[in-house]
Structure formats: structure tokens, C-alpha cells
Design a protein around this motif. Sequence first.
Motif, PDB file in Angstrom:
ATOM      1  N   ARG A 125      49.314  40.511  41.669  1.00 22.52           N
ATOM      2  CA  ARG A 125      49.006  39.787  42.904  1.00 22.52           C
ATOM      3  C   ARG A 125      49.592  40.499  44.110  1.00 22.52           C
ATOM      4  O   ARG A 125      48.974  40.546  45.184  1.00 22.52           O
ATOM      5  CB  ARG A 125      49.559  38.367  42.808  1.00 22.52           C
ATOM      6  CG  ARG A 125      48.814  37.481  41.816  1.00 22.52           C
ATOM      7  CD  ARG A 125      49.475  36.130  41.676  1.00 22.52           C
ATOM      8  NE  ARG A 125      48.740  35.256  40.763  1.00 22.52           N
ATOM      9  CZ  ARG A 125      49.205  34.106  40.294  1.00 22.52           C
ATOM     10  NH1 ARG A 125      50.411  33.683  40.681  1.00 22.52           N
ATOM     11  NH2 ARG A 125      48.492  33.370  39.466  1.00 22.52           N
ATOM     12  N   GLU A 149      40.788  38.544  37.167  1.00 20.39           N
ATOM     13  CA  GLU A 149      41.940  37.719  37.517  1.00 20.39           C
ATOM     14  C   GLU A 149      42.712  37.303  36.268  1.00 20.39           C
ATOM     15  O   GLU A 149      42.132  36.851  35.269  1.00 20.39           O
ATOM     16  CB  GLU A 149      41.488  36.464  38.270  1.00 20.39           C
ATOM     17  CG  GLU A 149      42.642  35.614  38.785  1.00 20.39           C
ATOM     18  CD  GLU A 149      43.464  36.351  39.834  1.00 20.39           C
ATOM     19  OE1 GLU A 149      44.687  36.173  39.833  1.00 20.39           O
ATOM     20  OE2 GLU A 149      42.872  37.093  40.641  1.00 20.39           O
ATOM     21  N   ARG A 189      45.563  51.752  41.820  1.00 16.48           N
ATOM     22  CA  ARG A 189      45.435  50.612  42.725  1.00 16.48           C
ATOM     23  C   ARG A 189      44.026  50.048  42.706  1.00 16.48           C
ATOM     24  O   ARG A 189      43.820  48.828  42.636  1.00 16.48           O
ATOM     25  CB  ARG A 189      45.821  51.028  44.147  1.00 16.48           C
ATOM     26  CG  ARG A 189      45.858  49.859  45.146  1.00 16.48           C
ATOM     27  CD  ARG A 189      46.246  50.342  46.523  1.00 16.48           C
ATOM     28  NE  ARG A 189      45.146  51.008  47.191  1.00 16.48           N
ATOM     29  CZ  ARG A 189      44.223  50.387  47.958  1.00 16.48           C
ATOM     30  NH1 ARG A 189      44.312  49.071  48.156  1.00 16.48           N
ATOM     31  NH2 ARG A 189      43.263  51.078  48.536  1.00 16.48           N
ATOM     32  N   ILE A 235      42.840  46.343  41.470  1.00 17.58           N
ATOM     33  CA  ILE A 235      42.083  45.445  42.346  1.00 17.58           C
ATOM     34  C   ILE A 235      40.833  44.937  41.637  1.00 17.58           C
ATOM     35  O   ILE A 235      40.429  43.778  41.789  1.00 17.58           O
ATOM     36  CB  ILE A 235      41.708  46.175  43.660  1.00 17.58           C
ATOM     37  CG1 ILE A 235      42.984  46.425  44.484  1.00 17.58           C
ATOM     38  CG2 ILE A 235      40.692  45.362  44.464  1.00 17.58           C
ATOM     39  CD1 ILE A 235      42.736  47.242  45.736  1.00 17.58           C
ATOM     40  N   ARG A 271      47.392  43.466  45.027  1.00 14.22           N
ATOM     41  CA  ARG A 271      46.155  43.031  45.674  1.00 14.22           C
ATOM     42  C   ARG A 271      46.401  42.526  47.095  1.00 14.22           C
ATOM     43  O   ARG A 271      45.546  42.662  47.972  1.00 14.22           O
ATOM     44  CB  ARG A 271      45.498  41.931  44.836  1.00 14.22           C
ATOM     45  CG  ARG A 271      44.913  42.449  43.521  1.00 14.22           C
ATOM     46  CD  ARG A 271      44.340  41.324  42.697  1.00 14.22           C
ATOM     47  NE  ARG A 271      43.592  41.843  41.558  1.00 14.22           N
ATOM     48  CZ  ARG A 271      43.056  41.079  40.616  1.00 14.22           C
ATOM     49  NH1 ARG A 271      43.190  39.753  40.678  1.00 14.22           N
ATOM     50  NH2 ARG A 271      42.389  41.617  39.611  1.00 14.22           N
TER      51      ARG A 271
END
Length: 220
Positions: free
Chosen positions: A84, A128, A120, A124, A87
Amino acid sequence: MYGKLTKSGKHLLDPMERVSEVLFGLIMVLTITCSFSIAGAGRTEVRQMLIGALGCNLAWGTIDAAMYLMARFSEHGQGIVALRAVRAAPDPKRAYRIIANAMPPLLASVVSLAQFEEMRQKLIQTPELPSRPRLSKDDWLASLGVFLLVLTATLPVVLPFIFIRETTRALRISNAIAIATLFAAGYAFGCYSGHRPVAMGMLMVIVGSALVGMTIALGG
């Protein structure tokens, strides 16, 4: 004490974890057998000692397995928090630092900016994760492995008392098995940690014996 599980699930505990659990179990049972007085000891006293040794490692194995699950639960939670944070990072450099902090320092030091950016982007795009950490099947199986390793470490040391009626001889054989097991654990530790295996085996015998003596002296 607890490392991460492999993604394949084939090795729920890494070699160092297995060595550590055997050592913990061995030291715990030695605190019982080494404090056992053979003077006038009969089968009743031997039986009581065996029950104490098995009960001690049953309790320790249960506690260690529970602590393993707590550590794994924490690791899962840290993973969710880190994802999290990546992101939500206001700029890529901040995300790179978060990723680097989650990696071993040596590995992070050789990763290029392009590789950090690739990681990264993949993070992203990762689906989830659960809102809260959850223990997986592998976590529960590994905790069972922790319990069994601690319990199994008891058996070689107490078996002489079961099959040999002469208490003095049984104690000597038990101690010899314990020394050999300590050396084997130290040898394995040396192999996996990159140190000299024989030297580590001898050091483990010394350190293990000292820890047992200290535990007995402190009333453990």
C-alpha cells in the motif's frame, strides 16, 4: 528465528530454521536429563524423568509453533502495508526506498533504478491483497514442522533410558548422543552459513553445553 517460506512450498522451513529448532529442543531436553541424579534412581525415577523431558518439549514445541505463526502473521501484515505504501508513494524515489527497505541490504545495493522501477510497476499492477493479514496453509504446516522438530529432538536423548535398565550406562550413552547431535547441528550450521563446518560443530558442542549448564544453574 523465522525465515520466509519458499514460494513453491516444497521446503516450509529453510535449513537454518530446521537446525535452530533441533537445537532448541535438544537444549531443553538436556536440562532435564543432565540434572537427573542417578544415585539410587530406579525405574520409577527414570519414568518420571522421561515424562518431564517429553512434557517439557511438548510445551516448548507448542509455544515455538505459536510464536512461528505470530511471526508469519506479522510478515504478511508488513507485506500488505509495504504494498500500500508503494502504491501511495507521492513519487517513484519514495517507492524505491520502500522496496529497498523490504529487501536484504546486499541485494538492494546491487539493484539498479531501472529494476526498482520495474518492480514498482509490477507491484502497482499486482491484484489487491486482503485487507488484513491471514495465515496460509503453508504457515500452519510449517508451524506443525516446528512442533515436530522440537519434539523429535527429544527422542535420541531419552531412548537410552527406555531400552537400557542400567541408569549410569543409559545416562552416558544419552550424553554421548547429545554431544554427537550438537556437533552435527553445528556442522550443518557451518555448511549453511559459510563457516568452517568442523569448527562450528565443535563450537556448538561447547556453546550448547554452556547453555544447558546455565539453564540448570538458574533453575530452568
